[in-house]
Design a protein around this motif. Structure first.
Motif, PDB file in Angstrom:
ATOM      1  N   ILE A  48       0.839  -1.204   0.000  1.00 19.59           N
ATOM      2  CA  ILE A  48       0.000   0.000   0.000  1.00 19.59           C
ATOM      3  C   ILE A  48       0.870   1.248   0.000  1.00 19.59           C
ATOM      4  CG2 ILE A  48      -1.738   1.297   1.317  1.00 19.59           C
ATOM      5  CD1 ILE A  48      -2.753  -1.412   2.330  1.00 19.59           C
ATOM      6  N   GLU A  49       1.941   1.200   0.746  1.00 20.09           N
ATOM      7  CA  GLU A  49       2.900   2.304   0.757  1.00 20.09           C
ATOM      8  C   GLU A  49       4.295   1.702   0.823  1.00 20.09           C
ATOM      9  OE1 GLU A  49       3.588   6.632   2.973  1.00 20.09           O
ATOM     10  OE2 GLU A  49       2.435   5.076   3.969  1.00 20.09           O
ATOM     11  N   ARG A  50       5.116   1.999  -0.176  1.00 20.14           N
ATOM     12  CA  ARG A  50       6.420   1.365  -0.285  1.00 20.14           C
ATOM     13  C   ARG A  50       7.432   2.010   0.655  1.00 20.14           C
ATOM     14  NH1 ARG A  50       8.128  -2.114  -3.806  1.00 20.14           N
ATOM     15  NH2 ARG A  50       6.316  -1.710  -5.130  1.00 20.14           N
ATOM     16  N   ALA A  51       8.168   1.179   1.363  1.00 16.41           N
ATOM     17  CA  ALA A  51       9.228   1.681   2.238  1.00 16.41           C
ATOM     18  C   ALA A  51      10.305   2.354   1.403  1.00 16.41           C
ATOM     19  CB  ALA A  51       9.820   0.535   3.045  1.00 16.41           C
ATOM     20  N   SER A  57       7.656  16.876  -0.188  1.00 16.17           N
ATOM     21  CA  SER A  57       8.549  17.545  -1.132  1.00 16.17           C
ATOM     22  C   SER A  57       9.890  17.877  -0.507  1.00 16.17           C
ATOM     23  CB  SER A  57       7.881  18.831  -1.645  1.00 16.17           C
ATOM     24  OG  SER A  57       7.579  19.700  -0.547  1.00 16.17           O
ATOM     25  N   ASP A  58       9.971  17.778   0.813  1.00 14.26           N
ATOM     26  CA  ASP A  58      11.246  18.055   1.498  1.00 14.26           C
ATOM     27  C   ASP A  58      12.198  16.867   1.448  1.00 14.26           C
ATOM     28  OD1 ASP A  58      10.331  20.576   2.186  1.00 14.26           O
ATOM     29  OD2 ASP A  58       9.495  19.888   4.102  1.00 14.26           O
ATOM     30  N   GLY A  59      11.751  15.768   0.859  1.00 18.77           N
ATOM     31  CA  GLY A  59      12.621  14.588   0.731  1.00 18.77           C
ATOM     32  C   GLY A  59      12.534  13.622   1.886  1.00 18.77           C
ATOM     33  N   ASN A  60      11.531  13.769   2.761  1.00 20.64           N
ATOM     34  CA  ASN A  60      11.361  12.817   3.859  1.00 20.64           C
ATOM     35  C   ASN A  60      11.034  11.431   3.305  1.00 20.64           C
ATOM     36  OD1 ASN A  60      11.689  14.804   5.900  1.00 20.64           O
ATOM     37  ND2 ASN A  60       9.566  15.436   5.622  1.00 20.64           N
ATOM     38  N   VAL A  61      11.616  10.418   3.919  1.00 21.71           N
ATOM     39  CA  VAL A  61      11.491   9.048   3.426  1.00 21.71           C
ATOM     40  C   VAL A  61      10.654   8.215   4.389  1.00 21.71           C
ATOM     41  CG1 VAL A  61      12.763   6.934   2.848  1.00 21.71           C
ATOM     42  CG2 VAL A  61      13.699   9.157   2.208  1.00 21.71           C
ATOM     43  N   VAL A  62       9.724   7.425   3.817  1.00 22.54           N
ATOM     44  CA  VAL A  62       8.913   6.529   4.630  1.00 22.54           C
ATOM     45  C   VAL A  62       9.806   5.416   5.187  1.00 22.54           C
ATOM     46  CG1 VAL A  62       7.001   4.892   4.613  1.00 22.54           C
ATOM     47  CG2 VAL A  62       6.869   6.989   3.257  1.00 22.54           C
ATOM     48  N   VAL A  66       3.818   0.243   4.195  1.00 27.05           N
ATOM     49  CA  VAL A  66       2.650  -0.550   4.571  1.00 27.05           C
ATOM     50  C   VAL A  66       2.509  -1.716   3.603  1.00 27.05           C
ATOM     51  CG1 VAL A  66       0.159  -0.559   4.930  1.00 27.05           C
ATOM     52  CG2 VAL A  66       1.477   1.490   5.479  1.00 27.05           C
ATOM     53  N   GLN A  67       2.641  -2.927   4.132  1.00 27.59           N
ATOM     54  CA  GLN A  67       2.452  -4.139   3.340  1.00 27.59           C
ATOM     55  C   GLN A  67       1.505  -5.075   4.082  1.00 27.59           C
ATOM     56  OE1 GLN A  67       6.665  -5.405   2.639  1.00 27.59           O
ATOM     57  NE2 GLN A  67       6.069  -5.386   0.491  1.00 27.59           N
ATOM     58  N   ILE A  68       0.574  -5.687   3.358  1.00 29.96           N
ATOM     59  CA  ILE A  68      -0.374  -6.622   3.962  1.00 29.96           C
ATOM     60  C   ILE A  68      -0.155  -7.993   3.328  1.00 29.96           C
ATOM     61  CG2 ILE A  68      -2.798  -7.177   4.342  1.00 29.96           C
ATOM     62  CD1 ILE A  68      -3.408  -4.224   4.159  1.00 29.96           C
TER      63      ILE A  68
END
Length: 262
Positions: A48-51, A57-62, A66-68
């Motif tokens: 759902i959301e890739r690590a 836009s500031d370049g913050n990284v997850v 999120v993986q199910i």
């Protein structure tokens, strides 16, 4: 709801686990039997959301994403080839293998099968055979007037004939070894066949480097441990129940959703 399908895979996996355990328990008294263990792998994940993706836009990284998961599947049913306990039989033709190796058996099809079950006897022609009448390889014939049979640790078969004192050699038992014993194909009757996964058979006399020795008047007992199997059975049963509980809970959630009124 994905939970229903995920829990279904869990129940199917535990059903397979119980079937493997039940086969182990059923063969507790089978000569030379090697217990098996079911191993599992997780299924594909829905991302759902890739690590590592940027969250602004500031370049913050997850950091984790999120993986199910989609559940579980059977990866393999692995055979554990640890040594079984030698059991005394007082049969002169019985042999237990102490260490690595398999006895060679000639099938009616002409193929060579392999076994750890050394409970042998002779047929009407004096040939050493299994309990199904399959000839042990290399072929060994016991003379009709033999009064004693000796099978040495290195597989040398000697007999003492009626009226004689010096033993005579009538054959040599050889063992087969494999790079991957777990890759052998079980065909029932305590027999295995060579496969591409097991590698080709390496044949030598017992006691050679990398090969076990023979113990006459004994057979190798199953390596199934009753306490471990019952414990595994309880764990599998509880896992099955928990997966069924997930299905019940997911169904109740869907029912609650369907009952919503505007």
């Amino acid at each position: 709801m994905q939970a229903l399908r995920t829990a279904t895979t869990g129940m199917a996996a535990q059903q397979l686990n119980v079937e493997v355990i039940s086969n182990n328990i059923a063969n507790m008294n089978t000569i030379g039997f090697k217990r098996q263990r079911a191993e599992f792998q997780d299924l594909l994940y829905q991302t759902i959301e890739r690590a590592g993706s940027q969250s602004s836009s500031d370049g913050n990284v997850v950091p984790t994403g999120v993986q199910i998961g989609g559940g579980v599947k059977a990866g393999s049913v692995y055979r554990i080839t640890e040594q079984g306990t030698p059991t005394a039989t007082n049969n002169q033709l019985d042999v237990a293998i102490q260490g690595k190796g398999y006895l060679q058996i000639l099938l009616p099809s002409g193929e060579t099968a392999y076994t750890r079950a050394g409970n042998f006897s002779t047929n009407d022609q004096g040939q050493v055979v299994t309990e199904d009448g399959y000839q042990v390889q290399p072929g060994i014939t016991i003379p009709e007037n033999a009064t004693a049979i000796t099978i040495g640790k290195t597989g040398l078969v000697q007999v003492t004939l009626d009226g004689q004192t010096d033993p005579q050699t009538v054959g040599q038992i050889e063992l087969a070894n494999f790079m991957n014993e777990g890759g052998l194909e079980a065909i029932g009757d305590n027999l295995f066949l060579e496969t591409g996964a097991s590698g080709a058979a390496n044949v030598a006399a017992p006691g050679s480097t990398g090969f076990g020795t023979l113990l006459q008047n004994y057979t190798e007992a199953s390596n199934v441990d009753a306490v471990s199997e019952i414990t595994s059975l309880i764990v599998a049963q509880r896992a099955y129940e928990m997966n069924s509980k997930v299905i019940t809970t997911a169904d109740q959630m869907l029912q609650a959703t369907s009952n919503l009124r505007s």
